[in-house]
Design a protein around this motif. Structure first.
Motif, PDB file in Angstrom:
ATOM      1  N   ARG A 376       0.830  -1.206   0.000  1.00 47.61           N
ATOM      2  CA  ARG A 376       0.000   0.000   0.000  1.00 47.61           C
ATOM      3  C   ARG A 376       0.861   1.251   0.000  1.00 47.61           C
ATOM      4  O   ARG A 376       0.523   2.243  -0.652  1.00 47.61           O
ATOM      5  N   VAL A 377       1.984   1.232   0.718  1.00 44.49           N
ATOM      6  CA  VAL A 377       2.881   2.385   0.726  1.00 44.49           C
ATOM      7  C   VAL A 377       3.461   2.620  -0.666  1.00 44.49           C
ATOM      8  O   VAL A 377       3.505   3.756  -1.166  1.00 44.49           O
ATOM      9  N   VAL A 378       3.912   1.547  -1.304  1.00 38.95           N
ATOM     10  CA  VAL A 378       4.484   1.684  -2.644  1.00 38.95           C
ATOM     11  C   VAL A 378       3.446   2.203  -3.628  1.00 38.95           C
ATOM     12  O   VAL A 378       3.708   3.126  -4.420  1.00 38.95           O
ATOM     13  N   ASN A 379       2.246   1.629  -3.582  1.00 40.80           N
ATOM     14  CA  ASN A 379       1.198   2.063  -4.509  1.00 40.80           C
ATOM     15  C   ASN A 379       0.748   3.488  -4.215  1.00 40.80           C
ATOM     16  O   ASN A 379       0.410   4.240  -5.142  1.00 40.80           O
ATOM     17  N   ARG A 380       0.745   3.848  -2.941  1.00 39.39           N
ATOM     18  CA  ARG A 380       0.346   5.216  -2.589  1.00 39.39           C
ATOM     19  C   ARG A 380       1.347   6.221  -3.158  1.00 39.39           C
ATOM     20  O   ARG A 380       0.951   7.239  -3.740  1.00 39.39           O
ATOM     21  N   PHE A 381       2.635   5.946  -2.990  1.00 38.27           N
ATOM     22  CA  PHE A 381       3.641   6.872  -3.496  1.00 38.27           C
ATOM     23  C   PHE A 381       3.588   6.939  -5.023  1.00 38.27           C
ATOM     24  O   PHE A 381       3.609   8.033  -5.613  1.00 38.27           O
ATOM     25  N   ALA A 382       3.530   5.786  -5.679  1.00 37.88           N
ATOM     26  CA  ALA A 382       3.491   5.777  -7.143  1.00 37.88           C
ATOM     27  C   ALA A 382       2.227   6.457  -7.656  1.00 37.88           C
ATOM     28  O   ALA A 382       2.264   7.206  -8.646  1.00 37.88           O
ATOM     29  N   GLY A 383       1.087   6.211  -6.998  1.00 39.73           N
ATOM     30  CA  GLY A 383      -0.147   6.847  -7.427  1.00 39.73           C
ATOM     31  C   GLY A 383      -0.118   8.353  -7.236  1.00 39.73           C
ATOM     32  O   GLY A 383      -0.643   9.105  -8.078  1.00 39.73           O
ATOM     33  N   THR A 384       0.494   8.810  -6.146  1.00 37.76           N
ATOM     34  CA  THR A 384       0.596  10.253  -5.923  1.00 37.76           C
ATOM     35  C   THR A 384       1.473  10.904  -6.992  1.00 37.76           C
ATOM     36  O   THR A 384       1.136  11.979  -7.519  1.00 37.76           O
ATOM     37  N   VAL A 385       2.604  10.283  -7.314  1.00 34.49           N
ATOM     38  CA  VAL A 385       3.467  10.815  -8.372  1.00 34.49           C
ATOM     39  C   VAL A 385       2.707  10.893  -9.695  1.00 34.49           C
ATOM     40  O   VAL A 385       2.751  11.912 -10.406  1.00 34.49           O
ATOM     41  N   ALA A 386       1.992   9.811 -10.036  1.00 33.12           N
ATOM     42  CA  ALA A 386       1.232   9.806 -11.284  1.00 33.12           C
ATOM     43  C   ALA A 386       0.142  10.877 -11.272  1.00 33.12           C
ATOM     44  O   ALA A 386      -0.078  11.573 -12.279  1.00 33.12           O
ATOM     45  N   GLY A 387      -0.551  11.035 -10.149  1.00 32.16           N
ATOM     46  CA  GLY A 387      -1.597  12.048 -10.065  1.00 32.16           C
ATOM     47  C   GLY A 387      -1.065  13.457 -10.171  1.00 32.16           C
ATOM     48  O   GLY A 387      -1.658  14.310 -10.851  1.00 32.16           O
ATOM     49  N   VAL A 388       0.059  13.730  -9.510  1.00 33.37           N
ATOM     50  CA  VAL A 388       0.659  15.068  -9.586  1.00 33.37           C
ATOM     51  C   VAL A 388       1.115  15.364 -11.014  1.00 33.37           C
ATOM     52  O   VAL A 388       0.894  16.469 -11.542  1.00 33.37           O
ATOM     53  N   LEU A 389       1.748  14.390 -11.651  1.00 31.73           N
ATOM     54  CA  LEU A 389       2.198  14.594 -13.029  1.00 31.73           C
ATOM     55  C   LEU A 389       1.018  14.813 -13.961  1.00 31.73           C
ATOM     56  O   LEU A 389       1.064  15.667 -14.866  1.00 31.73           O
ATOM     57  N   ALA A 390      -0.057  14.051 -13.778  1.00 33.54           N
ATOM     58  CA  ALA A 390      -1.237  14.235 -14.616  1.00 33.54           C
ATOM     59  C   ALA A 390      -1.857  15.607 -14.401  1.00 33.54           C
ATOM     60  O   ALA A 390      -2.282  16.266 -15.365  1.00 33.54           O
ATOM     61  N   PHE A 391      -1.896  16.051 -13.158  1.00 39.31           N
ATOM     62  CA  PHE A 391      -2.458  17.369 -12.864  1.00 39.31           C
ATOM     63  C   PHE A 391      -1.598  18.464 -13.481  1.00 39.31           C
ATOM     64  O   PHE A 391      -2.124  19.414 -14.083  1.00 39.31           O
ATOM     65  N   LEU A 392      -0.272  18.376 -13.351  1.00 42.34           N
ATOM     66  CA  LEU A 392       0.612  19.381 -13.934  1.00 42.34           C
ATOM     67  C   LEU A 392       0.521  19.379 -15.457  1.00 42.34           C
ATOM     68  O   LEU A 392       0.589  20.434 -16.092  1.00 42.34           O
ATOM     69  N   LEU A 393       0.377  18.194 -16.029  1.00 44.58           N
ATOM     70  CA  LEU A 393       0.238  18.117 -17.482  1.00 44.58           C
ATOM     71  C   LEU A 393      -1.039  18.802 -17.941  1.00 44.58           C
ATOM     72  O   LEU A 393      -1.035  19.561 -18.932  1.00 44.58           O
TER      73      LEU A 393
END
Length: 634
Positions: A376-393
């Motif tokens: 869950r920690v790994v998926n949370r970090f990876a999901g947050t990175v993906a979400g931030v990148l998608a939002f910035l894009l």
């Protein structure tokens, strides 16, 4: 073997699109984005709980967490208005303990407790104008809006009158699963088919219990009686099929035709037709043939919606609130309380503007009943990175990113929420886009980089606290689940094997016996899920030797099945075991449950050989001896 994810209904995605986006847009249009953000937040969290199921199950699954979330937001806002920033730490510890302890009560209460903890954190940290009670009402209104959409926008039914609520489909699914289990008898997939059968029975039981508690206008409680009686026939067939599984002998393929026709009759409302002829060549097969004959009589009587007077209630007893104070409840509560309080204190020390993000992130990560901690920690970090990148894009592509673009982004992301619940990382990415959109609407345009830093800190703290010596040992929370299963089995055996009557006396109360048996299988399913989660955990530095929970699961499954077979054979006229033999078996069940409950305590002496004249109870004692060997060796 990977399981195929259930398809997401298009209506669920439509509900998501019509949930948070319009509420946020309404807040922006009126010039008061704050209430709109809170309402959209309520709709978003309600969308996370918008799972497939009957209409009544959706009402409870969305409504209870929504009420808990509004209560948490009210408490958090009151603390923010009446106390300083550092008052948040003890409040987080207290609410975190309650939230973690509630996780031991059941899945629905666990979801409600998680939402209460998250909204308490948001209420204390999110700067939002207005009194506390209006914030709570705005949040609740968003959840109510999505709940109304759930009631209005429903997936197409399976045809036939009065099928839209889904209870008929749930009962039909029991007969289908029963047919699959019969086809698998004697083969390598028999145990897996039996588990799916028990799961389908539990889902139907829950659906009918909600139908009794929440009678739908125009259909009343009386409309549920014929269906409940048909479900009672399904339960009797399930019980007999478990006896066939215990016997371990394959049956002809045409035996499964009976449950298939009964399933079709439930869905269409028509007659069941001709059922297979009985071939009673053993006690177990005789029990199944008799249950099938009784099912045919029930379906014929209820063909026109007429139930027998005094239809039995086969619902399992409700969960005991004493689970909150059990060893597992205390361990859950301590873990969650320490994590959210620690992350809150670190965030306040760092003087973060959005300090509430750290404890809110920790709340999503640390709940022990929601999956292995490390993954869950790994998926949370990876999901947050993906979400931030998608939002910035999206921010870069859309240029100024004004109010219409923000609302459009929220609509698209909210529509993906029902799909994203399949995977925690994907769900994190979608929710990150939504949260950053809400924050941007409130006036903060630089929150994305801070979100990455705060998520990293929260993940590190959760990993540290989650592997403390007292909390890393899975024996407490997993052993407690097995102890509950064995105690339910003990109560079931005492009910069916003791009391007034001779050697051939039938069960004193069929409805009560079925409820006790259902409780044992429900507890078994929860124990299996906890064991699978514990097996997937990485061994911590203080965790010690891991127990073979898969072997314990297999033994407990055989114990519950053997108890069911013993009750069935007694009901069919097989001589009842003597009181001394019953006391020997039930005392051994109680002693093993006590030993499993105390994960650090010494095991009691090994169980004996068991009754010589009752093979099913002898199997119970054999499996208890195996559990004793497995747990003392760890």
């Amino acid at each position: 073997m990977s399981r195929r994810a259930a398809p997401v209904p298009r209506t669920a995605m439509v509900r998501g699109a019509l949930g948070a986006g319009p509420l946020l847009g309404a807040g922006i249009a009126t010039g008061h984005p704050g209430p709109g953000v809170l309402a959209a937040l309520g709709a978003m969290l309600a969308g996370v709980n918008d799972r497939p199921g009957t209409r009544r199950k959706g009402m409870v699954g969305i409504g209870l967490p929504a009420v808990a979330g509004s209560l948490g937001l009210l408490v958090g806002a009151l603390v923010a208005d009446c106390a300083g920033r550092w008052a948040a730490v003890p409040v987080l510890f207290l609410v975190g303990w309650v939230s973690g302890a509630l996780s031991a009560v059941g899945a629905l209460w666990s979801a409600a407790a998680l939402q209460m903890l998250v909204t308490t954190t948001i209420g204390m940290g999110m700067p939002m104008p207005g009194p506390a009670w209006t914030k709570a009402l705005c949040f609740l209104s968003g959840a109510i809006w999505l709940l109304l959409l759930r009631l209005v926008l429903r997936a197409p039914g399976h045809g036939g009158p009065a099928r839209s609520s889904g209870e008929h489909e749930a009962v039909a699914a029991v007969f289908d699963a029963l047919a699959d289990a019969l086809n698998a008898l004697g083969g390598p997939h028999a145990s897996a088919a039996r588990r799916r059968l028990v799961a389908a029975q539990q889902q139907a039981d829950e659906a009918l219990r909600l139908m009794r508690l929440l009678p739908w206008p125009g259909r009343g409680g009386a409309a549920g009686h014929p269906l409940a009686e048909r479900f009672g026939a399904a339960v009797a067939l399930c019980e007999a099929s478990i006896a066939l599984l215990w016997e371990g002998r394959a049956v002809p393929c045409e035996v499964a035709d009976g449950p298939r026709r009964l399933a079709a009759a439930v869905r269409t409302g028509g007659p069941a037709g001709l059922l297979p002829s009985p071939v009673s060549d053993s006690v177990e097969r005789a029990a199944f043939d008799r249950a099938l004959l009784q099912a045919a009589v029930v379906f014929d009587r209820t063909l026109h919606g007429v139930a027998a007077p005094g239809t039995r209630n086969t619902a399992a007893p409700s969960r005991s609130w004493r689970s909150m104070l059990s060893p597992a409840g205390r361990e859950y509560g301590l873990r969650v309380a320490l994590c959210v309080a620690a992350t809150g204190a670190v965030a306040l020390v760092l003087h973060q503007v959005h300090w509430y993000w750290l404890p809110a992130t920790a709340a999503f990560l640390v709940k022990p009943d929601m999956g292995p901690l490390f993954s869950r920690v790994v998926n949370r970090f990876a999901g947050t990175v993906a979400g931030v990148l998608a939002f910035l894009l999206c921010t870069t592509v859309l240029g100024g990113f004004g109010a219409p673009a923000t609302v459009a982004l929220v609509v698209v992301a909210a529509a993906l929420v029902p799909f994203s619940v399949r995977h925690f990382g994907l769900q994190t990415a979608v929710i990150t886009v939504l949260v950053l959109s809400f924050v941007r609407t409130a006036g903060d345009t630089e929150a994305a980089p801070a979100r990455l830093l705060e998520t990293s800190l929260a993940c590190a703290i959760v990993l540290l606290v989650g592997h403390l010596p007292r909390l890393a040992d899975t024996r407490v929370r997993v052993g407690h689940r097995y102890a509950v299963t064995l105690r339910c089995t003990e109560r079931y055996l005492r009910h069916v094997l003791t009391g007034p009557g001779g050697a051939h006396a039938p069960r004193r109360s069929g409805a009560e016996g079925l409820a006790l048996r259902n409780a044992a299988y429900r507890a078994l399913a929860e124990a299996r899920a906890a064991a699978e989660t514990a097996a997937a955990e990485l061994p911590g530095p203080y965790g010690g030797k891991k127990r073979d929970w898969a072997a314990v699961t297999a033994s407990v499954e055989l114990i519950v099945d053997a108890a069911t077979v013993c009750a069935l054979r007694v009901e069919l006229g097989v001589p009842r075991p003597s009181p001394a033999e019953v006391e020997q078996v039930t005392s051994a069940l109680s002693a093993t449950a006590d030993a499993l409950e105390d994960g650090h305590g010494a095991m009691r002496p090994a169980p004996g050989a068991g009754p010589r004249n009752c093979r099913s109870l002898r199997d119970v004692m054999t499996q208890l001896h195996g559990i004793h060997t497995l747990t003392t060796a760890a």
